[in-house]
Design an enzyme around this catalytic site. Structure first.
Site, PDB file in Angstrom:
ATOM      1  N   CYS A  78      -4.757   2.457  -3.612  1.00  0.00           N
ATOM      2  CA  CYS A  78      -3.496   2.974  -3.055  1.00  0.00           C
ATOM      3  C   CYS A  78      -2.365   1.962  -3.236  1.00  0.00           C
ATOM      4  CB  CYS A  78      -3.619   3.331  -1.578  1.00  0.00           C
ATOM      5  SG  CYS A  78      -4.751   4.667  -1.268  1.00  0.00           S
ATOM      6  N   LYS A 126     -10.159  -0.407  11.113  1.00  0.00           N
ATOM      7  CA  LYS A 126     -10.407  -1.611  10.303  1.00  0.00           C
ATOM      8  C   LYS A 126     -10.733  -2.809  11.196  1.00  0.00           C
ATOM      9  CE  LYS A 126      -7.151  -0.013   6.769  1.00  0.00           C
ATOM     10  NZ  LYS A 126      -7.905   0.429   5.613  1.00  0.00           N
ATOM     11  N   HIS A 159       0.870  -1.186   0.000  1.00  0.00           N
ATOM     12  CA  HIS A 159       0.000   0.000   0.000  1.00  0.00           C
ATOM     13  C   HIS A 159       0.907   1.237   0.000  1.00  0.00           C
ATOM     14  CE1 HIS A 159      -2.796   2.928   1.851  1.00  0.00           C
ATOM     15  NE2 HIS A 159      -3.779   2.100   1.558  1.00  0.00           N
ATOM     16  N   ASP A 177       3.062  -4.844   8.026  1.00  0.00           N
ATOM     17  CA  ASP A 177       1.862  -4.025   7.934  1.00  0.00           C
ATOM     18  C   ASP A 177       0.680  -4.971   8.131  1.00  0.00           C
ATOM     19  OD1 ASP A 177      -0.410  -2.706   7.119  1.00  0.00           O
ATOM     20  OD2 ASP A 177       0.486  -1.806   5.334  1.00  0.00           O
ATOM     21  N   GLN A 220      -4.532  -5.197   7.150  1.00  0.00           N
ATOM     22  CA  GLN A 220      -5.569  -6.082   6.611  1.00  0.00           C
ATOM     23  C   GLN A 220      -5.559  -7.469   7.241  1.00  0.00           C
ATOM     24  OE1 GLN A 220      -7.920  -4.932   4.915  1.00  0.00           O
ATOM     25  NE2 GLN A 220      -7.070  -3.030   4.117  1.00  0.00           N
TER      26      GLN A 220
HETATM   27  N1  PMP Z   1      -1.683  -0.687   4.691  1.00  0.00           N
HETATM   28  C1  PMP Z   1      -2.659  -1.437   4.166  1.00  0.00           C
HETATM   29  C2  PMP Z   1      -2.346  -2.815   3.679  1.00  0.00           C
HETATM   30  C3  PMP Z   1      -3.948  -0.911   4.085  1.00  0.00           C
HETATM   31  O1  PMP Z   1      -4.916  -1.649   3.538  1.00  0.00           O
HETATM   32  C4  PMP Z   1      -4.211   0.386   4.560  1.00  0.00           C
HETATM   33  C5  PMP Z   1      -5.586   0.997   4.466  1.00  0.00           C
HETATM   34  N2  PMP Z   1      -6.237   0.823   3.248  1.00  0.00           N
HETATM   35  C6  PMP Z   1      -3.157   1.109   5.120  1.00  0.00           C
HETATM   36  C7  PMP Z   1      -1.911   0.542   5.158  1.00  0.00           C
HETATM   37  C8  PMP Z   1      -3.371   2.471   5.661  1.00  0.00           C
HETATM   38  O2  PMP Z   1      -4.216   2.418   6.776  1.00  0.00           O
HETATM   39  P1  PMP Z   1      -4.775   3.754   7.441  1.00  0.00           P
HETATM   40  O3  PMP Z   1      -5.411   4.527   6.344  1.00  0.00           O
HETATM   41  O4  PMP Z   1      -5.760   3.252   8.451  1.00  0.00           O
HETATM   42  O5  PMP Z   1      -3.635   4.463   8.054  1.00  0.00           O
END
Ligand code: PMP
Length: 404
Positions: free
Chosen positions: A362, A224, A121, A198, A201
């Site tokens: 993203c 999440k 991401h 990370d 998910q």
């Molecule tokens: N890493 C991953 C794999 C994600 O899916 C996301 C959120 N889509 C993020 C980082 C960023 O998370 P946040 O917007 O809650 O900071």
């Protein structure tokens, strides 16, 4: 087994009508819905206990400080960490930015390399680009195979003495597959490379055990995981956190301060300057309590049923390509249908009350690797049902017939 009807009753938003149809919420990877138990905990925090923490001798401050530290303890147990290894952040993105900034002051220097997998991401790419630019380090890419998986042999080939850190998602927000983090940390540690996972998910869908994974750092977001927005966690092994310089100064993170120099508090307070999101931390504890009350085993079992149904049903749609093909996966499905634009599919599904996400999620480098500009993504949670999958597939078939 999970009593899904009873569970759904805890999430009032799931009863919403959208365009006259019952909402089918398949956008859980973007954010998950909140049960009344979490909302009640937030309400109670403000109605009964509100006071800034760690600074007062009075009753309310004492109570709130206790609740905040209880929340830390709950998170620590949830991921099998020690209490002092859990830092509260604003979310995954802020946790990675903070860690990258701290490491750029210490572990990562000129000529060093940060290794990133191709499926990351943007939140797990850009902070490392910034950190590398600051110290004269560079990014190296860990490629993925055509099926979206990571090759451990490929990882071993790419590691050398320059690679100080690998930052990798346990589950990609596009592919949904579970990466073999334990094997990855093993290979990295043999090379003296730190590993940051990370978990944005993965933590909502798997049992997380940082000792078992042996990762050095793990980040995730509360929102999440059915808690509020603006709260997240950075786990770090205690000995590593103790070596890291804080990059944000302010109240609450100090020991002794003069006008020209200061000494810092112990870990974890050292990394939590200013008034933290203590109500967010309470919401996270309530969300964890809620998930534990359902039972992670039952959640995982139910999501397995949803996975089987999704794979079977999507496979029946003519011209569909599902990205990411692992046996072990979370209920996150990115796909395209030949000749159709993801955005158009998303819009037609919305007309039927079905919420999915479309676009690059993203993850532009991953899109480039897959040779596409975007996908439709359906991401499910434990409150979703096989009947909703059936509505979703009906909706997709209708979208295909309209758009073709
Ligand atoms: N890493 C991953 C794999 C994600 O899916 C996301 C959120 N889509 C993020 C980082 C960023 O998370 P946040 O917007 O809650 O900071």
């Amino acid at each position: 087994m999970l009593d899904v009807d009873r569970v759904r009753a805890d999430f009032p938003i799931l009863g919403t009508k959208v365009n006259g149809r019952s909402l089918v919420y398949f956008d859980n990877s973007a954010t998950a819905q909140k049960p009344v138990q979490v909302m009640d905990a937030v309400r109670e925090a403000y109605m009964v206990h509100n006071s800034n923490i760690h600074r007062g001798v009075h009753h309310l401050s004492d109570v709130m400080s206790g609740l905040y530290e209880d929340a830390r303890n709950k998170v620590a147990k949830f991921i099998n960490a020690r209490e002092e290894e859990v830092l509260f952040t604003a979310g995954t993105t802020q946790g990675i930015n903070m860690l990258a900034a701290c490491l750029a002051e210490s572990e990562i220097g000129k000529g060093d390399v940060v290794l990133l997998s191709e499926m990351e991401h943007h939140s797990n790419i850009i902070p490392w680009q910034m950190a590398c630019a600051k110290v004269g380090a560079s990014i190296r890419v860990l490629p993925i195979k055509d099926d979206g998986s990571i090759s451990i042999d490929g990882l071993s080939d790419i590691l050398d003495e320059k690679v100080k850190l690998l930052a990798i998602s346990q589950v990609s927000n596009v592919l949904g597959m579970v990466n073999p983090i334990k094997k990855i940390t093993q290979a990295c540690h043999e090379n003296g490379t730190l590993v940051m996972v990370d978990g944005a998910q993965s933590v909502p869908h798997l049992k997380t055990d940082v000792k078992e994974l042996d990762c050095d750092f793990l980040v995730f977001s509360g929102h999440k995981l059915h808690a509020e927005t603006g709260i997240g966690v950075l786990f770090g092994k205690k000995d590593l956190l103790e070596e890291l310089p804080p990059t944000q100064g302010g109240g609450g993170m100090v020991d002794k301060v003069t006008m020209t120099s200061s000494t810092y508090a112990e870990v974890p307070q050292r990394f939590e300057s200013g008034t933290p999101n203590y109500v967010g931390a309470i919401s996270l504890a309530a969300a964890i309590d809620y998930m534990m009350s359902l039972g992670m085993d039952d959640i995982i079992e139910h999501e397995k049923v949803l996975n089987g149904e999704m794979m079977r049903s999507l496979g029946r749609i003519e011209g569909v390509t599902v990205y990411g093909d692992g046996a072990e996966r979370c209920p996150i499905y990115s796909f395209n249908i030949r000749g159709l634009h993801p955005y158009d599919i998303g819009q037609i599904l919305d007309k039927m009350g079905i919420a999915v996400r479309t676009g690059n999620h993203c993850a532009q480098p991953l899109m480039a690797r897959l040779g596409i500009s975007g996908t439709v993504r359906a991401s499910l949670s434990f409150y979703n049902t096989v009947e909703e999958i059936s509505d979703f597939i009906d909706g997709l078939e209708k979208a295909v017939s309209i758009l073709e």
